[in-house]
Design a protein around this motif. Structure first.
Motif, PDB file in Angstrom:
ATOM      1  N   ILE A 251       0.829  -1.188   0.000  1.00 28.85           N
ATOM      2  CA  ILE A 251       0.000   0.000   0.000  1.00 28.85           C
ATOM      3  C   ILE A 251       0.872   1.250   0.000  1.00 28.85           C
ATOM      4  CG2 ILE A 251      -0.192   0.078   2.515  1.00 28.85           C
ATOM      5  CD1 ILE A 251      -3.121   0.973   2.108  1.00 28.85           C
ATOM      6  N   SER A 252       0.470   2.237  -0.758  1.00 31.29           N
ATOM      7  CA  SER A 252       1.187   3.507  -0.837  1.00 31.29           C
ATOM      8  C   SER A 252       0.561   4.520   0.106  1.00 31.29           C
ATOM      9  CB  SER A 252       1.173   4.036  -2.279  1.00 31.29           C
ATOM     10  OG  SER A 252       1.680   3.075  -3.176  1.00 31.29           O
ATOM     11  N   LYS A 253       1.162   5.714   0.161  1.00 38.96           N
ATOM     12  CA  LYS A 253       0.657   6.735   1.072  1.00 38.96           C
ATOM     13  C   LYS A 253      -0.740   7.208   0.686  1.00 38.96           C
ATOM     14  CE  LYS A 253       5.218   8.474   2.386  1.00 38.96           C
ATOM     15  NZ  LYS A 253       6.112   9.651   2.432  1.00 38.96           N
ATOM     16  N   ASP A 254      -1.094   7.103  -0.593  1.00 38.09           N
ATOM     17  CA  ASP A 254      -2.422   7.533  -1.040  1.00 38.09           C
ATOM     18  C   ASP A 254      -3.481   6.446  -0.855  1.00 38.09           C
ATOM     19  OD1 ASP A 254      -1.473   5.795  -2.883  1.00 38.09           O
ATOM     20  OD2 ASP A 254      -1.717   7.108  -4.627  1.00 38.09           O
ATOM     21  N   GLY A 255      -3.110   5.308  -0.244  1.00 42.31           N
ATOM     22  CA  GLY A 255      -4.067   4.245   0.013  1.00 42.31           C
ATOM     23  C   GLY A 255      -4.263   3.274  -1.130  1.00 42.31           C
ATOM     24  N   ILE A 256      -3.496   3.402  -2.206  1.00 40.77           N
ATOM     25  CA  ILE A 256      -3.618   2.532  -3.372  1.00 40.77           C
ATOM     26  C   ILE A 256      -2.460   1.529  -3.355  1.00 40.77           C
ATOM     27  CG2 ILE A 256      -3.611   2.448  -5.894  1.00 40.77           C
ATOM     28  CD1 ILE A 256      -4.866   5.178  -5.926  1.00 40.77           C
ATOM     29  N   TYR A 257      -2.772   0.277  -3.704  1.00 42.32           N
ATOM     30  CA  TYR A 257      -1.756  -0.778  -3.745  1.00 42.32           C
ATOM     31  C   TYR A 257      -1.024  -0.733  -5.094  1.00 42.32           C
ATOM     32  CZ  TYR A 257      -3.676  -2.873   0.473  1.00 42.32           C
ATOM     33  OH  TYR A 257      -4.095  -3.092   1.770  1.00 42.32           O
ATOM     34  N   ARG A 258       0.299  -0.829  -5.018  1.00 40.84           N
ATOM     35  CA  ARG A 258       1.125  -0.838  -6.220  1.00 40.84           C
ATOM     36  C   ARG A 258       2.145  -1.952  -6.116  1.00 40.84           C
ATOM     37  NH1 ARG A 258      -0.030   4.603  -5.449  1.00 40.84           N
ATOM     38  NH2 ARG A 258      -0.802   5.697  -7.309  1.00 40.84           N
ATOM     39  N   LEU A 259       2.712  -2.320  -7.263  1.00 40.67           N
ATOM     40  CA  LEU A 259       3.658  -3.422  -7.329  1.00 40.67           C
ATOM     41  C   LEU A 259       4.912  -3.105  -6.527  1.00 40.67           C
ATOM     42  CD1 LEU A 259       4.460  -6.167  -8.626  1.00 40.67           C
ATOM     43  CD2 LEU A 259       5.496  -4.841 -10.470  1.00 40.67           C
ATOM     44  N   THR A 260       5.374  -4.064  -5.743  1.00 39.00           N
ATOM     45  CA  THR A 260       6.634  -3.917  -5.014  1.00 39.00           C
ATOM     46  C   THR A 260       7.775  -4.157  -5.996  1.00 39.00           C
ATOM     47  OG1 THR A 260       5.578  -4.725  -2.997  1.00 39.00           O
ATOM     48  CG2 THR A 260       7.989  -4.738  -3.061  1.00 39.00           C
ATOM     49  N   THR A 261       8.526  -3.103  -6.283  1.00 37.97           N
ATOM     50  CA  THR A 261       9.578  -3.179  -7.303  1.00 37.97           C
ATOM     51  C   THR A 261      10.972  -3.271  -6.706  1.00 37.97           C
ATOM     52  OG1 THR A 261       9.608  -0.751  -7.408  1.00 37.97           O
ATOM     53  CG2 THR A 261       8.193  -1.916  -8.991  1.00 37.97           C
ATOM     54  N   THR A 262      11.104  -3.224  -5.404  1.00 34.91           N
ATOM     55  CA  THR A 262      12.419  -3.301  -4.764  1.00 34.91           C
ATOM     56  C   THR A 262      12.460  -4.492  -3.820  1.00 34.91           C
ATOM     57  OG1 THR A 262      11.724  -1.806  -2.986  1.00 34.91           O
ATOM     58  CG2 THR A 262      12.816  -0.828  -4.904  1.00 34.91           C
ATOM     59  N   ARG A 263      13.641  -5.039  -3.678  1.00 38.61           N
ATOM     60  CA  ARG A 263      13.851  -6.158  -2.757  1.00 38.61           C
ATOM     61  C   ARG A 263      15.126  -5.865  -1.976  1.00 38.61           C
ATOM     62  NH1 ARG A 263      14.268 -12.140  -5.164  1.00 38.61           N
ATOM     63  NH2 ARG A 263      16.182 -11.289  -6.029  1.00 38.61           N
ATOM     64  N   ILE A 264      15.008  -5.728  -0.673  1.00 36.57           N
ATOM     65  CA  ILE A 264      16.132  -5.348   0.175  1.00 36.57           C
ATOM     66  C   ILE A 264      16.864  -6.606   0.603  1.00 36.57           C
ATOM     67  CG2 ILE A 264      16.820  -4.146   2.268  1.00 36.57           C
ATOM     68  CD1 ILE A 264      14.255  -2.533   2.064  1.00 36.57           C
ATOM     69  N   GLU A 265      18.145  -6.688   0.263  1.00 38.36           N
ATOM     70  CA  GLU A 265      18.948  -7.855   0.587  1.00 38.36           C
ATOM     71  C   GLU A 265      20.312  -7.414   1.085  1.00 38.36           C
ATOM     72  OE1 GLU A 265      19.080  -9.756  -3.161  1.00 38.36           O
ATOM     73  OE2 GLU A 265      17.224 -10.888  -2.879  1.00 38.36           O
TER      74      GLU A 265
END
Length: 543
Positions: A439-453
């Motif tokens: 979920i983003s700050k505007d309340g809309i779900y968007r694709l997770t494009t980053t992966r923290i490793e």
């Protein structure tokens, strides 16, 4: 002048009496049908009434026939000894004690008060009448262990009750209807200290035995079977031995969950009482945490530190990686260990099986609902139980790859996934089963494009990846032979030798071609999650 607190209690009592009068015909019919279900339901209603009201200054609302009690701020070093109010919650028993040994003996006497249900073939089913418990079993010894654990659990809750005042904590907000429901203790409490074969039906007696007869005479060495850990101080050994015995030190008085130390209880209560003005925000997902420690623990969930040896999947914990291997790489027979009693479906976990079983009754419920709707007995929005469902808040999934003025918005994540694959040609990394949205700050779900490793994990994936690797199979067999038993300073030695696909041993020249066989030796908990793992490259292993 009228006291508002007294008026509030009178109103609550009046509401409670009115509800009891309304439910009296239903309860009488239930009592005539099945006495034990009537007792359990009455106890559950009484406990929900006592714990439903809001709490002022860390107090529990008094019931109709109960005196009001307050948690006592006992000094931390005496928290588990002094000012304990041990309540016996057996049906129609309201005794309270301060001495745990006397309380434990009192609870043991209730074993003779068990409700017994006679069954065919001379089988008896024993039912526990502890408040909001209702545990049933045909094994009498298991029921004895269960009731003894109630006394141990009641002591932990009494410690946690005073601990709220001592540690200055707010009240738990979880549901309290399952506060006394305990897991089944099918097997006895076995002491696995080397040279000791004692078994116990009481958890407290088992803990006292290990501490007094073994730990106090040990010189910092844990001689529990398969352990052999060494500690410089006996206090550290006492804390370590709890991982073997399952000892807990404190419990939440409201929901009944017990913990290994005070810090866990503090985290449990602070998570439910987050102050938006004095909290820590996660920079990745925006979740609020009550303390800096909880914020750090939450942030670790976003960082992957373990990589799968069979694909590009990375996970934040060993348990998450083990779960991935079960679903993605293990064969059907090896992973799906929980068969459905109604069909041929086999589940990977018990949770999956519990979710699958209701699918066999959905058609019957849907048909009954349609019949009720055709007769006019069911209005729109009502379920087959006559309860109106709350409308779910609609979620919005937006495509981040579309132009800003032509952004596509979907009501389901699966529809956005189809759009990303067909329109934009997007694909999830090898090893993953789906796209993940946040979920983003505007309340809309968007694709997770980053992966923290971690840097090492990323390099291992980039440098070591060539083609999709083969999944694990059951084609390999092993010969297990115990070489030596456990001693006071070492665990048991077991020789593991690899066999061929057809059951015959691999020839020596084939071993030389593939001299190193990588085998991961894992310690797992009761559910099957990996606790500790070690990778060994060898043909003959000693563990």
């Amino acid at each position: 002048m009228d006291n508002p607190k007294v008026n509030l209690k009178l109103l609550r009592c009046a509401d409670w009496l009115q509800k009891q009068n309304e439910q009296e015909p239903k309860k009488l019919s239930l009592q005539n049908k099945n006495d034990i279900q009537f007792i359990i339901q009455t106890n559950a209603d009484r406990k929900n009434f006592l714990l439903a009201a809001a709490e002022d200054e860390a107090t529990v609302p008094a019931g109709v026939d109960e005196t009001e009690t307050d948690p006592k701020p006992v000094p931390l070093r005496r928290l588990r000894i002094e000012e304990l109010c041990l309540e016996c919650e057996w049906h129609s028993c309201k005794w309270k004690f301060e001495d745990y040994e006397v309380f434990q003996k009192h609870v043991t006497k209730h074993i003779s008060d068990l409700h017994v249900i006679e069954k065919q073939e001379e089988n008896k089913e024993y039912v526990c009448l502890w408040d909001v418990c209702g545990h049933k079993t045909t094994n009498f010894e298991e029921m004895v262990r269960h009731i003894n654990y109630h006394s141990y659990h009641a002591k932990l809750m009494a410690i946690g009750y005073n601990g709220r005042a001592t540690l200055n904590l707010e009240r738990c907000k979880r549901e309290s209807s399952k506060r006394n429901q305990l897991p089944p203790y099918i097997s006895e409490h076995n002491c696995l200290w080397v040279g000791c074969k004692k078994k116990f039906n009481s958890m407290q007696t088992f803990i006292d035995h290990v501490r007094i007869d073994h730990v106090e005479f040990s010189k910092g060495l844990c001689s529990w079977a398969g352990c052999g850990a060494v500690f410089p101080r006996r206090a550290l050994l006492r804390a370590h031995i709890r991982t073997h015995t399952g000892e807990r030190l404190i419990a939440c008085y409201h929901c009944g969950q017990h913990f290994a130390n005070n810090r866990k209880l503090c985290d449990h209560l602070r998570r439910q009482n987050v102050n938006p003005q004095q909290c820590y925000h996660c920079s990745i997902c925006g979740v609020n945490s009550a303390t800096e420690y909880l914020s750090r623990e939450h942030s670790r969930q976003h960082v992957s530190v373990y990589v799968c040896a069979l694909c590009d999947m990375s996970a934040p914990s060993v348990a998450a990686l083990a779960q991935h291997v079960r679903y993605r790489h293990l064969g059907r027979d090896a992973a799906r260990l929980f068969p459905c009693p109604h069909c041929t479906y086999r589940a990977v976990t018990k949770c999956d099986l519990r979710k699958h079983i209701p699918t066999h009754t959905k058609k019957k419920k849907r048909k009954a609902k349609e019949e009720m709707a055709s007769d006019g007995d069911l209005s729109d929005g009502d379920t087959d139980d006559g309860v109106r469902k709350k409308p779910r808040e609609a979620r919005k999934y937006a495509c981040h790859m579309c132009p800003e003025k032509e952004t596509k918005v979907f009501s389901r994540g699966s529809r956005l996934t189809t759009h990303l694959v067909k329109v934009h040609g997007a694909q999830w990394p090898f090893g993953y089963s789906r796209f993940r949205y946040q979920i983003s700050k505007d309340g809309i779900y968007r694709l997770t494009t980053t992966r923290i490793e971690e840097i090492e994990i990323s390099k291992k994936i980039v440098d070591g990846y060539s083609d999709p690797k083969e999944s694990l199979t059951n084609s390999y067999e092993f010969d297990l032979q115990q070489v030596a038993g456990p001693t006071e300073i070492s665990p048991a030695h077991i020789m593991i030798q690899l066999k061929g696909v057809d059951g015959k041993e691999i020839q020596q020249e084939e071993k030389e071609k593939d001299s190193a066989v990588e085998i991961t030796m894992c310690d797992v908990d009761e559910v099957g999650n990996i606790i500790n793992s070690e990778v060994i490259n060898s043909d003959v292993l000693y563990t």
